[in-house]
Write an enzyme that holds these catalytic residues in place. Sequence first.
Site, PDB file in Angstrom:
ATOM      1  N   SER A  90     -37.506 -32.929  -6.729  1.00 53.64           N
ATOM      2  CA  SER A  90     -37.466 -32.040  -7.773  1.00 53.64           C
ATOM      3  C   SER A  90     -38.825 -31.481  -8.255  1.00 53.64           C
ATOM      4  O   SER A  90     -39.220 -30.517  -8.860  1.00 53.64           O
ATOM      5  CB  SER A  90     -37.285 -32.571  -9.357  1.00 53.64           C
ATOM      6  OG  SER A  90     -35.814 -33.056  -9.067  1.00 53.64           O
ATOM      7  N   LYS A  93     -39.294 -27.384  -8.193  1.00 54.39           N
ATOM      8  CA  LYS A  93     -39.027 -26.598  -9.317  1.00 54.39           C
ATOM      9  C   LYS A  93     -40.406 -26.023  -9.817  1.00 54.39           C
ATOM     10  O   LYS A  93     -40.167 -24.734 -10.160  1.00 54.39           O
ATOM     11  CB  LYS A  93     -38.204 -27.158 -10.138  1.00 54.39           C
ATOM     12  CG  LYS A  93     -36.823 -27.958  -9.771  1.00 54.39           C
ATOM     13  CD  LYS A  93     -36.082 -28.731 -10.646  1.00 54.39           C
ATOM     14  CE  LYS A  93     -34.787 -29.210  -9.865  1.00 54.39           C
ATOM     15  NZ  LYS A  93     -34.150 -30.226 -10.793  1.00 54.39           N
TER      16      LYS A  93
END
Length: 112
Positions: A90, A93
């Site tokens: 992640s 992002k």
Amino acid sequence: MNQKIFKSTIFILIIIGMSMTGCQTKNEPSENPFSTRIDALFQEWDSLESPGAAVAVLKDGDVVFSRGYGSAQLEYGVPITPATIFHVASVSKQFTAFAVTVLAQQGKYLAG
């Protein structure tokens, strides 16, 4: 010139060109003028007992330096190289959001 000789010549020229770019493909110090400074920055992590990083320096769109520092897997002592693939999960992002924000500020991104 027949097709086979032409393709072989192009292939050889590509290989020669790649070898002349100054790109580090092995995990060894480069002769680039800034390699000593980069090596000094990562010296603390340049050990198989330490997690590390892969570094690439681009100039005018060409890779002029790349090297791995430290271990990609501490349990097995796998060194990081310029070809090491990292699982970023992640974390990407935030970089995507930042890139979109920069494009929007430059007027190059229109939502909707």
